[in-house]
Design a protein around this motif. Structure first.
Motif, PDB file in Angstrom:
ATOM      1  N   THR A   1     -27.902  -3.234 -35.179  1.00  0.00           N
ATOM      2  CA  THR A   1     -27.731  -3.828 -36.343  1.00  0.00           C
ATOM      3  C   THR A   1     -27.318  -2.635 -37.231  1.00  0.00           C
ATOM      4  OG1 THR A   1     -29.532  -5.228 -36.081  1.00  0.00           O
ATOM      5  CG2 THR A   1     -29.038  -4.942 -38.483  1.00  0.00           C
TER       6      THR A   1
ATOM      7  N   LEU B   1     -31.026   3.415 -41.405  1.00  0.00           N
ATOM      8  CA  LEU B   1     -31.581   3.937 -42.465  1.00  0.00           C
ATOM      9  C   LEU B   1     -33.179   3.741 -42.611  1.00  0.00           C
ATOM     10  CD1 LEU B   1     -28.672   2.872 -44.998  1.00  0.00           C
ATOM     11  CD2 LEU B   1     -29.074   5.116 -43.586  1.00  0.00           C
ATOM     12  N   LYS B   2     -33.498   2.734 -41.861  1.00  0.00           N
ATOM     13  CA  LYS B   2     -34.858   2.296 -42.016  1.00  0.00           C
ATOM     14  C   LYS B   2     -35.754   3.350 -41.329  1.00  0.00           C
ATOM     15  CE  LYS B   2     -34.011  -2.595 -41.999  1.00  0.00           C
ATOM     16  NZ  LYS B   2     -33.989  -3.585 -41.267  1.00  0.00           N
ATOM     17  N   ASP B   3     -35.081   4.414 -40.367  1.00  0.00           N
ATOM     18  CA  ASP B   3     -35.930   5.495 -39.804  1.00  0.00           C
ATOM     19  C   ASP B   3     -36.043   6.404 -40.796  1.00  0.00           C
ATOM     20  OD1 ASP B   3     -36.941   7.539 -38.073  1.00  0.00           O
ATOM     21  OD2 ASP B   3     -35.113   7.967 -36.930  1.00  0.00           O
ATOM     22  N   GLU B   4     -37.279   6.351 -41.351  1.00  0.00           N
ATOM     23  CA  GLU B   4     -37.666   7.333 -42.477  1.00  0.00           C
ATOM     24  C   GLU B   4     -37.574   8.688 -42.046  1.00  0.00           C
ATOM     25  OE1 GLU B   4     -41.223   6.408 -44.925  1.00  0.00           O
ATOM     26  OE2 GLU B   4     -40.683   4.394 -44.799  1.00  0.00           O
TER      27      GLU B   4
ATOM     28  N   GLY C   1     -31.497   3.717 -34.477  1.00  0.00           N
ATOM     29  CA  GLY C   1     -31.111   2.776 -35.023  1.00  0.00           C
ATOM     30  C   GLY C   1     -30.214   1.875 -33.891  1.00  0.00           C
TER      31      GLY C   1
ATOM     32  N   GLN D   1     -23.392   5.525 -41.631  1.00  0.00           N
ATOM     33  CA  GLN D   1     -24.379   5.364 -42.825  1.00  0.00           C
ATOM     34  C   GLN D   1     -25.173   6.584 -42.832  1.00  0.00           C
ATOM     35  OE1 GLN D   1     -26.230   1.622 -43.861  1.00  0.00           O
ATOM     36  NE2 GLN D   1     -24.495   0.236 -42.724  1.00  0.00           N
TER      37      GLN D   1
ATOM     38  N   GLY E   1     -26.851  -0.664 -40.168  1.00  0.00           N
ATOM     39  CA  GLY E   1     -27.952   0.051 -41.549  1.00  0.00           C
ATOM     40  C   GLY E   1     -29.226   0.114 -40.924  1.00  0.00           C
ATOM     41  N   GLU E   2     -29.529  -0.182 -39.689  1.00  0.00           N
ATOM     42  CA  GLU E   2     -30.871  -0.055 -39.104  1.00  0.00           C
ATOM     43  C   GLU E   2     -31.389   1.293 -39.093  1.00  0.00           C
ATOM     44  OE1 GLU E   2     -31.715  -2.682 -35.724  1.00  0.00           O
ATOM     45  OE2 GLU E   2     -32.750  -0.886 -34.968  1.00  0.00           O
TER      46      GLU E   2
ATOM     47  N   ASN F   1     -24.100   2.435 -37.876  1.00  0.00           N
ATOM     48  CA  ASN F   1     -25.233   3.438 -38.119  1.00  0.00           C
ATOM     49  C   ASN F   1     -24.986   5.134 -38.360  1.00  0.00           C
ATOM     50  OD1 ASN F   1     -27.517   1.780 -38.315  1.00  0.00           O
ATOM     51  ND2 ASN F   1     -27.229   1.151 -35.976  1.00  0.00           N
TER      52      ASN F   1
ATOM     53  N   ILE G   1     -34.227  10.030 -41.457  1.00  0.00           N
ATOM     54  CA  ILE G   1     -33.168  10.286 -42.506  1.00  0.00           C
ATOM     55  C   ILE G   1     -33.552  11.256 -43.214  1.00  0.00           C
ATOM     56  CG2 ILE G   1     -32.772   9.102 -44.855  1.00  0.00           C
ATOM     57  CD1 ILE G   1     -31.282   7.895 -42.409  1.00  0.00           C
TER      58      ILE G   1
END
Ligand code: FMN
Length: 189
Positions: A160, A165-168, A157, A19, A162-163, A16, A171
């Motif tokens: 996992t 990147l889902k925290d809008e 994150g 990324q 890449g998780e 994470n 990010i």
């Protein structure tokens, strides 16, 4: 061309932290600057042993690969570090790196002075704010210029890859931070 070094303090390849810093790197490049993302994967960064030799050497007396990173930072205009949070604090090796980078700069040519950048903390849930603050201490005591963003540089994150990147919101915050780092470098260099 001005350059920003991004240092990922996670031991996990393409995890994470890495990324999230890739997102920052792309934003800096979008602003027209060069950016290089370095990872501590496979490295064991020792803690400062307080030998006080860096003043005369202009580098650290320990040979574990950090001096090569220090040289890259020395020749850049920006420096961003990302660290995963472990038990409520930034991962040890990331702090080891940060403290030794800071000590070499303070004791020798003050290469961090007026460089632009700051820290980013990544965690599943807890300890992000104080981890961010802990890392900031090294930046401010070395005359670095840390731009703000629309929130603090924290991204959520878990294990996992890449998780994060889902925290809008996280990010969006670090993207804006990276953009501000690049824009500030363009103004002052
Ligand atoms: C030893 C260890 C300690 C951790 N402690 C915390 C913690 O205190 N708070 C938290 O929210 N997450 C904690 N985590 C989870 C990581 O911070 C999280 O999974 C992060 O995304 C890892 O980043 P990476 O993929 O770059 O390694 C811990 C993970 C490990 C391995």
């Amino acid at each position: 061309m001005s350059k920003v070094i991004l240092l990922s303090g996670s031991p996990r390849a393409k995890g994470n932290t890495y990324q999230v810093l890739e997102v920052c790197k792309k934003e800096i490049e979008k602003e027209g600057l060069e950016a290089e993302l370095i990872s501590l994967v496979g490295k064991e960064i020792k803690g400062c042993i307080a030998c006080y030799k860096c003043g005369e050497l202009g580098k650290c007396s320990l040979n574990d690969g950090l001096n090569e990173i220090i040289d890259k930072i020395r020749n850049a205009q920006g420096f961003i570090i990302g660290a995963p949070v472990y038990f409520g604090t930034p991962r040890g090796d990331a702090m080891n790196a940060l403290q030794r980078i800071g000590m070499v700069s303070r004791s020798s040519d003050k290469f961090l002075s007026w460089k632009v950048g700051g820290p980013v903390a990544i965690a599943r849930r807890g300890g992000v704010t104080n981890s961010y603050q802990e890392m900031l201490m090294m930046f401010f005591i070395n005359e670095m210029i840390v731009p703000g963003s629309t929130y603090w540089n924290i991204v959520f994150g878990g294990k996992t890859k890449g998780e994060a990147l889902k925290d809008e919101e996280g990010i969006a915050t670090v993207t804006r931070f990276a953009s501000n780092v690049a824009r500030l470098i363009k103004k002052i260099y």
